[in-house]
Scaffold this active site. Structure first.
Site, PDB file in Angstrom:
ATOM      1  N   GLY A 196     -27.828  -7.761  18.368  1.00  0.00           N
ATOM      2  CA  GLY A 196     -28.411  -6.599  19.034  1.00  0.00           C
ATOM      3  C   GLY A 196     -27.364  -5.890  19.875  1.00  0.00           C
ATOM      4  O   GLY A 196     -26.183  -5.822  19.499  1.00  0.00           O
TER       5      GLY A 196
ATOM      6  N   CYS B  88       7.314 -10.673  -0.818  1.00  0.00           N
ATOM      7  CA  CYS B  88       6.916 -10.904   0.591  1.00  0.00           C
ATOM      8  C   CYS B  88       5.452 -10.548   0.761  1.00  0.00           C
ATOM      9  O   CYS B  88       4.682 -11.274   1.390  1.00  0.00           O
ATOM     10  CB  CYS B  88       7.694 -10.028   1.568  1.00  0.00           C
ATOM     11  SG  CYS B  88       9.450 -10.246   1.557  1.00  0.00           S
TER      12      CYS B  88
ATOM     13  N   THR C 158      -4.107  -1.209   0.562  1.00  0.00           N
ATOM     14  CA  THR C 158      -5.445  -0.744   0.946  1.00  0.00           C
ATOM     15  C   THR C 158      -6.484  -1.269  -0.046  1.00  0.00           C
ATOM     16  O   THR C 158      -6.179  -1.640  -1.183  1.00  0.00           O
ATOM     17  CB  THR C 158      -5.522   0.804   0.961  1.00  0.00           C
ATOM     18  OG1 THR C 158      -5.344   1.288  -0.372  1.00  0.00           O
ATOM     19  CG2 THR C 158      -4.473   1.423   1.880  1.00  0.00           C
TER      20      THR C 158
ATOM     21  N   GLU D 103      -1.474  -4.272   4.204  1.00  0.00           N
ATOM     22  CA  GLU D 103      -1.196  -5.230   3.111  1.00  0.00           C
ATOM     23  C   GLU D 103      -1.863  -4.790   1.808  1.00  0.00           C
ATOM     24  O   GLU D 103      -2.402  -5.601   1.056  1.00  0.00           O
ATOM     25  CB  GLU D 103      -1.653  -6.639   3.485  1.00  0.00           C
ATOM     26  CG  GLU D 103      -0.916  -7.229   4.667  1.00  0.00           C
ATOM     27  CD  GLU D 103       0.559  -7.463   4.387  1.00  0.00           C
ATOM     28  OE1 GLU D 103       0.962  -7.401   3.195  1.00  0.00           O
ATOM     29  OE2 GLU D 103       1.309  -7.680   5.342  1.00  0.00           O
TER      30      GLU D 103
ATOM     31  N   ARG E 281      -0.379 -11.367   1.733  1.00  0.00           N
ATOM     32  CA  ARG E 281      -1.751 -11.076   1.302  1.00  0.00           C
ATOM     33  C   ARG E 281      -2.520 -12.344   0.988  1.00  0.00           C
ATOM     34  O   ARG E 281      -3.738 -12.407   1.190  1.00  0.00           O
ATOM     35  CB  ARG E 281      -1.723 -10.166   0.068  1.00  0.00           C
ATOM     36  CG  ARG E 281      -1.306  -8.775   0.434  1.00  0.00           C
ATOM     37  CD  ARG E 281      -0.905  -7.950  -0.755  1.00  0.00           C
ATOM     38  NE  ARG E 281      -0.370  -6.697  -0.280  1.00  0.00           N
ATOM     39  CZ  ARG E 281       0.269  -5.833  -1.041  1.00  0.00           C
ATOM     40  NH1 ARG E 281       0.470  -6.105  -2.319  1.00  0.00           N
ATOM     41  NH2 ARG E 281       0.722  -4.717  -0.532  1.00  0.00           N
TER      42      ARG E 281
HETATM   43  C1  LIG Z   1      -2.597  -1.872  12.897  1.00  0.00           C
HETATM   44  C2  LIG Z   1      -1.695  -1.662  11.691  1.00  0.00           C
HETATM   45  C3  LIG Z   1      -0.542  -2.402  11.568  1.00  0.00           C
HETATM   46  C4  LIG Z   1       0.324  -2.199  10.477  1.00  0.00           C
HETATM   47  N1  LIG Z   1       1.477  -2.942  10.375  1.00  0.00           N
HETATM   48  C5  LIG Z   1       2.340  -2.712   9.351  1.00  0.00           C
HETATM   49  C6  LIG Z   1       3.610  -3.401   9.249  1.00  0.00           C
HETATM   50  O1  LIG Z   1       3.927  -4.257  10.091  1.00  0.00           O
HETATM   51  N2  LIG Z   1       4.435  -3.090   8.238  1.00  0.00           N
HETATM   52  C7  LIG Z   1       4.129  -2.148   7.308  1.00  0.00           C
HETATM   53  O2  LIG Z   1       4.921  -1.905   6.382  1.00  0.00           O
HETATM   54  N3  LIG Z   1       2.955  -1.466   7.370  1.00  0.00           N
HETATM   55  C8  LIG Z   1       2.061  -1.720   8.364  1.00  0.00           C
HETATM   56  N4  LIG Z   1       0.876  -1.006   8.432  1.00  0.00           N
HETATM   57  C9  LIG Z   1       0.742   0.164   7.550  1.00  0.00           C
HETATM   58  C10 LIG Z   1      -0.213  -0.015   6.394  1.00  0.00           C
HETATM   59  O3  LIG Z   1       0.363  -0.846   5.426  1.00  0.00           O
HETATM   60  C11 LIG Z   1      -0.503   1.415   5.866  1.00  0.00           C
HETATM   61  O4  LIG Z   1      -1.291   2.083   6.838  1.00  0.00           O
HETATM   62  C12 LIG Z   1      -1.210   1.381   4.528  1.00  0.00           C
HETATM   63  O5  LIG Z   1      -0.307   0.979   3.527  1.00  0.00           O
HETATM   64  C13 LIG Z   1      -1.816   2.739   4.116  1.00  0.00           C
HETATM   65  O6  LIG Z   1      -0.861   3.740   4.236  1.00  0.00           O
HETATM   66  P1  LIG Z   1      -1.235   5.088   5.018  1.00  0.00           P
HETATM   67  O7  LIG Z   1      -1.804   4.709   6.361  1.00  0.00           O
HETATM   68  O8  LIG Z   1      -0.049   5.962   4.969  1.00  0.00           O
HETATM   69  O9  LIG Z   1      -2.446   5.707   4.197  1.00  0.00           O
HETATM   70  P2  LIG Z   1      -2.362   6.780   3.028  1.00  0.00           P
HETATM   71  O10 LIG Z   1      -1.342   6.386   2.017  1.00  0.00           O
HETATM   72  O11 LIG Z   1      -2.301   8.138   3.643  1.00  0.00           O
HETATM   73  O12 LIG Z   1      -3.799   6.562   2.372  1.00  0.00           O
HETATM   74  C14 LIG Z   1      -4.993   7.150   2.918  1.00  0.00           C
HETATM   75  C15 LIG Z   1      -6.161   6.795   1.988  1.00  0.00           C
HETATM   76  O13 LIG Z   1      -5.904   7.315   0.665  1.00  0.00           O
HETATM   77  C16 LIG Z   1      -5.942   6.254  -0.289  1.00  0.00           C
HETATM   78  N5  LIG Z   1      -4.908   6.479  -1.310  1.00  0.00           N
HETATM   79  C17 LIG Z   1      -3.589   6.760  -1.117  1.00  0.00           C
HETATM   80  N6  LIG Z   1      -2.957   6.841  -2.299  1.00  0.00           N
HETATM   81  C18 LIG Z   1      -3.882   6.608  -3.250  1.00  0.00           C
HETATM   82  C19 LIG Z   1      -3.843   6.533  -4.665  1.00  0.00           C
HETATM   83  N7  LIG Z   1      -2.713   6.695  -5.363  1.00  0.00           N
HETATM   84  N8  LIG Z   1      -4.979   6.239  -5.314  1.00  0.00           N
HETATM   85  C20 LIG Z   1      -6.145   6.040  -4.646  1.00  0.00           C
HETATM   86  N9  LIG Z   1      -6.241   6.086  -3.308  1.00  0.00           N
HETATM   87  C21 LIG Z   1      -5.131   6.361  -2.623  1.00  0.00           C
HETATM   88  C22 LIG Z   1      -5.646   4.989   0.514  1.00  0.00           C
HETATM   89  O14 LIG Z   1      -6.112   3.830  -0.140  1.00  0.00           O
HETATM   90  C23 LIG Z   1      -6.359   5.284   1.824  1.00  0.00           C
HETATM   91  O15 LIG Z   1      -7.724   5.000   1.702  1.00  0.00           O
HETATM   92  C24 LIG Z   1      -0.009  -1.231   9.501  1.00  0.00           C
HETATM   93  C25 LIG Z   1      -1.204  -0.496   9.632  1.00  0.00           C
HETATM   94  C26 LIG Z   1      -2.047  -0.717  10.708  1.00  0.00           C
HETATM   95  C27 LIG Z   1      -3.331   0.069  10.804  1.00  0.00           C
END
Ligand SMILES: Cc1cc2nc3c(=O)[nH]c(=O)nc-3n(C[C@H](O)[C@H](O)[C@H](O)COP(=O)(O)OP(=O)(O)OC[C@H]3O[C@@H](n4cnc5c(N)ncnc54)[C@H](O)[C@@H]3O)c2cc1C
Length: 224
Positions: free
Chosen positions: A179, A78, A205, A203, A83
């Site tokens: 600007g 999915c 990070t 989708e 993506r």
């Molecule tokens: C507006 C919005 C809508 C969304 N809608 C959906 C949705 O419909 N369904 C859904 O499933 N999700 C959804 N998301 C969630 C999104 O997929 C997650 O926010 C994302 O996967 C990151 O997870 P987290 O926020 O817990 O960040 P964290 O996992 O806490 O990560 C924080 C930072 O650490 C980095 N990091 C974490 N682990 C590692 C690693 N192993 N190595 C290197 N870097 C790392 C990350 O890349 C990031 O920069 C949505 C998010 C937003 C903002």
């Protein structure tokens, strides 16, 4: 957390770890024990609600489980589809920003000529046009690979990584061409810019797609 449309949906698709591995469940949102609480004060993707879903002792009938999908293949396939859409969608946002900047640059006059007549502004426009064209061609190429069933998840990671990054850069550069006008909602640029910040994170990070490409290149996993 962070589930788009979580509090307005009638049905939630929940992937959960079971004794058999990861399975998908169709969960009616009026099931006893299901609650969805919206995240407030978002400054990105404000057109849709984003919610925290809580499932507390929710009971489901046997036929709520998606048949024939066990393990991560279901959710990951999915995500690869979604993506691939982002690879294109980001270029749409970037194009809207670029066109706004181009029109502004050819109509806003300073020192007797449009700001697009100054070399620094032309450089911004030329650099944006280069990255927009490259991103569109990358999306088109991945689309053709998809048609030929040759598209792998790491190809999509490369496309998502590049096109979100470049779309954000184009949005920021367009904002500077406008600007002070660039910080208002009179123009679509800052809206796209803020929305792209969420796209950078959801989708997969930016960091994780970087590691997917790194693994594809080296054969070494650097996630943990
Ligand atoms: C507006 C919005 C809508 C969304 N809608 C959906 C949705 O419909 N369904 C859904 O499933 N999700 C959804 N998301 C969630 C999104 O997929 C997650 O926010 C994302 O996967 C990151 O997870 P987290 O926020 O817990 O960040 P964290 O996992 O806490 O990560 C924080 C930072 O650490 C980095 N990091 C974490 N682990 C590692 C690693 N192993 N190595 C290197 N870097 C790392 C990350 O890349 C990031 O920069 C949505 C998010 C937003 C903002």
């Amino acid at each position: 957390m962070w589930i788009t449309n979580g509090s307005v949906a009638d049905l939630a698709i929940v992937w959960a770890v079971t004794d058999e591995g990861v399975r998908g469940f169709l969960v009616p949102t009026d099931s006893p024990g299901f609650t969805a609480t919206d995240v407030h004060r978002k400054l990105s993707l404000r057109a849709s609600v984003t919610s925290e879903l809580v499932l507390d002792e929710v009971r489901l009938p046997d036929d709520a489980v998606l048949p024939g999908v066990v393990g991560m293949r279901g959710p990951l396939s999915c995500l690869t589809e979604a993506r691939f859409g982002i690879v294109w969608g980001t270029m749409g946002a970037a194009r809207a920003c670029f066109r706004t900047a181009l029109e502004y640059a050819t109509t806003r006059v300073q020192w007797g000529k449009p700001i697009g007549g100054f070399q620094l502004t032309q450089r911004k426009l030329a650099d944006m046009a280069v990255e927009l064209t490259k991103g569109m061609l990358l999306a088109l190429h991945l689309g053709r690979m998809k048609d030929e069933e040759r598209l792998l998840p790491q190809h999509v990671s490369l496309g998502k990584l590049n096109n979100v990054r470049e779309a954000l850069a184009i949005a920021r550069e367009s904002r500077s061409v406008l600007g002070a006008s660039g910080v208002t909602l009179e123009y679509p640029v800052i809206r796209h810019m803020n929305n792209l910040e969420s796209v950078l994170t959801y989708e997969g990070t930016n960091e994780i797609h970087t590691l997917v490409v790194g693994e594809a290149l080296t054969g070494l996993r650097a996630y943990e």
